[in-house]
Design an enzyme around this catalytic site. Structure first.
Site, short mmCIF file in Angstrom:
data_model
loop_
_atom_site.label_atom_id
_atom_site.label_comp_id
_atom_site.label_asym_id
_atom_site.label_seq_id
_atom_site.Cartn_x
_atom_site.Cartn_y
_atom_site.Cartn_z
N ASN A 211 53.72 35.06 35.96
CA ASN A 211 54.40 35.07 37.26
C ASN A 211 54.98 33.70 37.54
OD1 ASN A 211 52.32 33.43 38.70
ND2 ASN A 211 51.04 35.22 38.30
N LYS A 341 41.92 42.87 51.76
CA LYS A 341 41.47 42.11 50.59
C LYS A 341 40.21 41.30 50.91
CE LYS A 341 43.26 39.04 46.97
NZ LYS A 341 44.46 38.35 46.44
#
Length: 402
Positions: A211, A341
């Site tokens: 990424n 999360k």
């Protein structure tokens, strides 16, 4: 270090230990600090407003509904001008009212209205200090970020012996110094672990899944922790940013290597998982470079899930870092997804940011984040340089751990 230029708001509540607050005022003044005092009704039974005013050189505040005080220095402004609020002594009664958010006098109204760090110094009978109700109130206040100088064992005014005496003024003064000494010893003796950058998951000798993370934010956090005195280890994926010289660097490539390196560094007091770890890795690594075949479909790549570093650290029991902070790089409903999360990973805090196209978060120098805590507290910070985000986050860490 001195307190030159620092503004302390001292709340003196009722208890025989209130006499020690006079020495604390003297120490703060001698060090160059300014100290304004709030004297509760019960506190005034043990020390006089005249003595407090004479030592502090400032007016003494006590009445929530004083027309004169509200005109000259309203309680809202009084709660905001200080750099630090200190409660010494902090009685069981005052702590209980603070825990439940009551605002029935000037002291508790200030505590509820203040956006500044608070250092509480309890003093009470040993049985009161040990009582489950008092322990629950203290635990709740600590969870919300209030700092404490716990009482010490000794002979009590009531004749009993045990843990409940107010800490000596010199010890409280040292804790005040340590709070302001964020560039030196505030985190001295603590070990911090930080992850940063991307991970690269190899397909063949020349290709990988990765990424765009530059590692700038994680590197800035590691530098800020080290500047605050922590022994800091940075476990970083492939990055091209300059790395601080006052931290230990462990370089890794894959998510599996990053997890193994983190486990090697345990135990630690603080862990900040700021790396943008790849969620997936190829099931099979091809030792030979994958060749392009003209006219044929590209080969299918089977993926498997990478280890979840944050969740793994959260589930390590006795090896779990006492303060575990994760990062959530999200697009779309950033805060909503970050809350999910936080619950799923089992960490203490989540720092969420928006990495949607056009935000320039990956690779950029600025960041706009939301800090979510497991106790439900949440803050949205304005867009600022990543170094400033790091300093603000480390400031939160210092307040929590002190």
């Amino acid at each position: 270090m001195s307190l030159q230029g620092k503004d302390i708001l001292l709340i003196i509540s009722g208890g025989i230990a209130a006499y020690k607050s006079l020495e604390l005022i003297r120490l703060i003044k001698k060090s160059g600090g300014r100290v304004r005092c709030v004297l509760t009704k019960s506190g005034a039974e043990f020390v006089t407003p005249l003595a407090v005013a004479a030592l502090s050189g400032e007016p003494v505040y006590s009445d929530l509904f004083s027309l004169k005080d509200e005109t000259e220095m309203g309680h809202i402004r009084l709660s905001r001008v200080a750099d630090l609020v200190v409660i010494a002594p902090a009685t069981a009664h005052l702590l209980a009212r603070a825990a439940y958010g009551l605002a029935d006098d000037l002291a508790t109204t200030i505590l509820l209205a203040s956006d500044k760090p608070v250092l509480a110094c309890p003093a009470m009978n040993p049985m009161m200090w040990k009582h489950p109700a008092a322990r629950d109130n203290v635990a709740l206040l600590k969870k919300r970020g209030m700092m404490f100088v716990d009482p010490v064992p000794g002979e009590m005014a009531c004749g009993e012996h045990g843990e409940g005496r107010l800490a000596e003024p010199e010890e409280i003064f040292d804790r005040i110094l340590a709070f302001f000494d964020a560039g030196g010893r505030a985190l001295a003796g603590k070990k911090a672990l930080v992850t940063a950058g991307p991970t690269y998951e190899p397909l063949d000798p020349v290709r990988f899944i990765g990424n765009r993370s530059s590692g700038k934010q994680g590197i800035a956090i590691a530098a800020a922790l080290a500047d605050a005195g922590a022994e800091t280890v940075l476990v970083t994926g492939p990055v091209h940013e300059p790395l601080p010289e006052n931290i230990r660097i462990v370089r890794v490539t894959t998510a599996a290597e990053m997890l193994a390196a983190c486990k090697e560094e345990l135990p630690c007091d603080i862990a900040v998982c700021a790396a943008a770890v790849a969620d997936w890795t190829p099931e099979n690594f091809t030792a030979e470079k994958i060749k392009k075949s003209d006219g044929k479909k590209p080969p299918a790549i089977a993926l498997k899930e990478n280890p979840d570093i944050l969740k793994t650290l959260a589930g390590l029991g006795n090896q779990r870092p006492p303060l575990l902070v994760g990062f959530a790089a999200e697009t779309g409903e950033v805060v909503k997804r970050a809350k999910a999360k936080l619950a799923k990973k089992g960490c203490d805090w989540i720092v969420a940011n928006d990495v949607s196209e056009g935000m320039d978060t990956f690779g950029g120098d600025e960041n706009a984040v939301h800090l979510l805590k497991s106790d439900g507290a949440a803050e949205s910070w304005p867009r600022m340089h990543k170094n400033e985000v790091a300093e603000k986050l480390v400031g939160e860490i210092i307040v929590t751990l002190m």
